[in-house]
Design an enzyme around this catalytic site. Sequence first.
Site, PDB file in Angstrom:
ATOM      1  N   ALA A 259       0.629   5.925   4.066  1.00 40.33           N
ATOM      2  CA  ALA A 259       0.788   6.664   5.536  1.00 40.33           C
ATOM      3  C   ALA A 259       0.386   5.517   6.607  1.00 40.33           C
ATOM      4  CB  ALA A 259      -0.203   7.542   5.423  1.00 40.33           C
TER       5      ALA A 259
ATOM      6  N   GLY B  76      -0.029   6.234   0.186  1.00 40.19           N
ATOM      7  CA  GLY B  76       1.002   7.443   0.166  1.00 40.19           C
ATOM      8  C   GLY B  76       2.177   6.698  -0.182  1.00 40.19           C
TER       9      GLY B  76
ATOM     10  N   GLU C 183       2.182   7.448  -3.692  1.00 34.54           N
ATOM     11  CA  GLU C 183       2.177   9.058  -3.970  1.00 34.54           C
ATOM     12  C   GLU C 183       3.574   9.347  -3.950  1.00 34.54           C
ATOM     13  OE1 GLU C 183      -0.869   9.623  -0.916  1.00 34.54           O
ATOM     14  OE2 GLU C 183      -2.177  10.539  -2.659  1.00 34.54           O
TER      15      GLU C 183
ATOM     16  N   GLU D 273      -6.784   3.803  -0.456  1.00 36.57           N
ATOM     17  CA  GLU D 273      -7.418   4.647   0.694  1.00 36.57           C
ATOM     18  C   GLU D 273      -9.038   4.518   0.471  1.00 36.57           C
ATOM     19  OE1 GLU D 273      -5.153   5.681  -1.685  1.00 36.57           O
ATOM     20  OE2 GLU D 273      -3.834   7.057  -0.604  1.00 36.57           O
TER      21      GLU D 273
HETATM   22  N1  CO8 Z   1       0.064   1.673   8.185  1.00 37.73           N
HETATM   23  C1  CO8 Z   1       0.359   0.918   9.472  1.00 37.73           C
HETATM   24  N2  CO8 Z   1       0.846  -0.139   9.427  1.00 37.73           N
HETATM   25  C2  CO8 Z   1       0.596  -0.913   8.422  1.00 37.73           C
HETATM   26  C3  CO8 Z   1       0.248  -0.519   6.975  1.00 37.73           C
HETATM   27  C4  CO8 Z   1       0.118   1.032   6.999  1.00 37.73           C
HETATM   28  N3  CO8 Z   1      -0.401   1.572   5.913  1.00 37.73           N
HETATM   29  N4  CO8 Z   1       0.315  -1.378   6.156  1.00 37.73           N
HETATM   30  C5  CO8 Z   1       0.667  -2.504   6.782  1.00 37.73           C
HETATM   31  N5  CO8 Z   1       0.935  -2.251   8.035  1.00 37.73           N
HETATM   32  C6  CO8 Z   1       1.471  -3.355   9.168  1.00 37.73           C
HETATM   33  C7  CO8 Z   1       0.178  -4.254   9.371  1.00 37.73           C
HETATM   34  O1  CO8 Z   1      -0.713  -3.610  10.579  1.00 37.73           O
HETATM   35  C8  CO8 Z   1       0.847  -5.448   9.946  1.00 37.73           C
HETATM   36  O2  CO8 Z   1       1.414  -5.030  11.462  1.00 37.73           O
HETATM   37  P1  CO8 Z   1       1.338  -6.211  12.354  1.00 37.73           P
HETATM   38  O3  CO8 Z   1       2.242  -7.463  12.221  1.00 37.73           O
HETATM   39  O4  CO8 Z   1       1.557  -5.458  13.520  1.00 37.73           O
HETATM   40  O5  CO8 Z   1      -0.213  -6.731  12.418  1.00 37.73           O
HETATM   41  C9  CO8 Z   1       2.515  -5.472   9.252  1.00 37.73           C
HETATM   42  O6  CO8 Z   1       2.300  -3.995   8.718  1.00 37.73           O
HETATM   43  C10 CO8 Z   1       2.338  -6.360   8.092  1.00 37.73           C
HETATM   44  O7  CO8 Z   1       1.288  -6.302   7.193  1.00 37.73           O
HETATM   45  P2  CO8 Z   1       0.043  -7.409   6.928  1.00 37.73           P
HETATM   46  O8  CO8 Z   1       0.162  -8.456   8.069  1.00 37.73           O
HETATM   47  O9  CO8 Z   1      -1.074  -6.718   6.631  1.00 37.73           O
HETATM   48  O10 CO8 Z   1       0.817  -8.024   5.592  1.00 37.73           O
HETATM   49  P3  CO8 Z   1       0.165  -8.577   4.252  1.00 37.73           P
HETATM   50  O11 CO8 Z   1       1.336  -9.244   3.618  1.00 37.73           O
HETATM   51  O12 CO8 Z   1      -0.805  -9.574   4.855  1.00 37.73           O
HETATM   52  O13 CO8 Z   1      -0.517  -7.542   3.533  1.00 37.73           O
HETATM   53  C11 CO8 Z   1      -0.771  -5.302   2.576  1.00 37.73           C
HETATM   54  C12 CO8 Z   1       0.132  -6.686   3.089  1.00 37.73           C
HETATM   55  C13 CO8 Z   1      -1.883  -5.925   1.382  1.00 37.73           C
HETATM   56  C14 CO8 Z   1       0.140  -4.259   2.115  1.00 37.73           C
HETATM   57  C15 CO8 Z   1      -1.627  -4.774   3.831  1.00 37.73           C
HETATM   58  O14 CO8 Z   1      -0.793  -4.667   4.694  1.00 37.73           O
HETATM   59  C16 CO8 Z   1      -2.222  -3.637   3.382  1.00 37.73           C
HETATM   60  O15 CO8 Z   1      -3.433  -3.605   2.888  1.00 37.73           O
HETATM   61  N6  CO8 Z   1      -1.744  -2.650   4.230  1.00 37.73           N
HETATM   62  C17 CO8 Z   1      -2.501  -1.169   4.049  1.00 37.73           C
HETATM   63  C18 CO8 Z   1      -2.425  -0.593   2.717  1.00 37.73           C
HETATM   64  C19 CO8 Z   1      -2.861   0.777   2.819  1.00 37.73           C
HETATM   65  O16 CO8 Z   1      -4.330   0.694   2.808  1.00 37.73           O
HETATM   66  N7  CO8 Z   1      -2.524   1.839   2.312  1.00 37.73           N
HETATM   67  C20 CO8 Z   1      -2.952   3.190   2.343  1.00 37.73           C
HETATM   68  C21 CO8 Z   1      -2.814   3.843   3.606  1.00 37.73           C
HETATM   69  S1  CO8 Z   1      -3.796   5.299   3.900  1.00 37.73           S
HETATM   70  C22 CO8 Z   1      -2.755   6.189   3.018  1.00 37.73           C
HETATM   71  O17 CO8 Z   1      -1.691   6.197   2.452  1.00 37.73           O
HETATM   72  C23 CO8 Z   1      -3.165   7.806   2.990  1.00 37.73           C
HETATM   73  C24 CO8 Z   1      -2.334   8.562   2.114  1.00 37.73           C
HETATM   74  C25 CO8 Z   1      -2.587   9.904   2.325  1.00 37.73           C
HETATM   75  C26 CO8 Z   1      -1.289  10.615   1.887  1.00 37.73           C
HETATM   76  C27 CO8 Z   1      -1.225  11.973   2.368  1.00 37.73           C
HETATM   77  C28 CO8 Z   1       0.149  12.397   2.177  1.00 37.73           C
HETATM   78  C29 CO8 Z   1       0.227  13.768   2.045  1.00 37.73           C
END
Ligand code: CO8
Length: 261
Positions: free
Chosen positions: A69, A112, A115, A135
């Site tokens: 998400a 998400g 999911e 998460e």
């Molecule tokens: N949300 C918003 N932006 C994101 C997300 C995200 N989940 N993931 C990545 N981005 C953005 C980064 O902020 C970055 O933006 P910018 O270039 O502007 O700084 C861009 O994407 C590229 O990401 P990275 O520079 O971090 O790329 P890397 O290759 O270094 O890392 C990763 C990749 C490991 C995937 C890393 O981006 C990461 O850890 N992302 C977050 C993963 C995460 O925590 N996901 C869980 C989110 S919470 C959730 O999903 C709750 C679900 C509840 C669902 C309920 C539904 C009903």
Amino acid sequence: TTTKAYENIQVEVLQENVGLIRLHRPKALNALSDALFADLIHAAKEFEENDAIGCMVVTGSIKAFAAGADISEMKDRTFDHTYSKNMFSEWADITKLGKPIIAAVNGFCLGGGCELAMMCDFILAGDKAKFGQPEINLGIIPGAGGTQRLTRAIGKSKAMYMCLTGEMVDAETAYQNGLVAKVFPADDLVDEAVKVAHAIAGKGRMSVMMAKEAVNASQEISLQEGLRLERRFFQSLFATHDQKEGMKAFLEKRTPEFTNK
Ligand code: CO8
């Protein structure tokens, strides 16, 4: 066949009967913003209504299926907002589709994103895919099936490990654990998924939809109820032309021509 131009996804009809939805927010690794999800649901419902489509595929990019998400969109939300708006409850619409939907996962499939993939009917993965429920690292827990569908898919111990540590698993591990149905070389994944979808779309529509509904029911109801549902579906298919055609074609040693009737 599709009328709407989308901002966060790309939509195509392939092989005449496959609806392909590509998540497309490259700058945020396909983070599932509200707008992206609204596009996804809209496109899936259009394919559901389109009689020419027999199966859908949802995919992302080589780098990410979806990294979860959208964290920037969520970060300032309050409890009263998330609860009173029933935040993310609309995601369940994906599980209400009658037609099959396949997740074709390359790259990051997190939170998400994982999911969403699990809401689909099965997951095909590229060999570099990574699955996780991170998460816990954000001070939250999964909110759309990460503690429930993942546990049913891979068992309690492994699901608990993923939800408590936030560690990712690779495609091969996800395959061995039963989360993923098949693994393909990353570059071939979408073509292979479309092939599988095309094959499914060529089968009798009602038998496909009933098979989907029956398998999904197994996740919700008792064995006796499930077996009864299955038997009734099975019996009811003898009222269809496709059953007559399927069996006749087998005995005549030819390919059946299903008409979805
Ligand atoms: N949300 C918003 N932006 C994101 C997300 C995200 N989940 N993931 C990545 N981005 C953005 C980064 O902020 C970055 O933006 P910018 O270039 O502007 O700084 C861009 O994407 C590229 O990401 P990275 O520079 O971090 O790329 P890397 O290759 O270094 O890392 C990763 C990749 C490991 C995937 C890393 O981006 C990461 O850890 N992302 C977050 C993963 C995460 O925590 N996901 C869980 C989110 S919470 C959730 O999903 C709750 C679900 C509840 C669902 C309920 C539904 C009903």
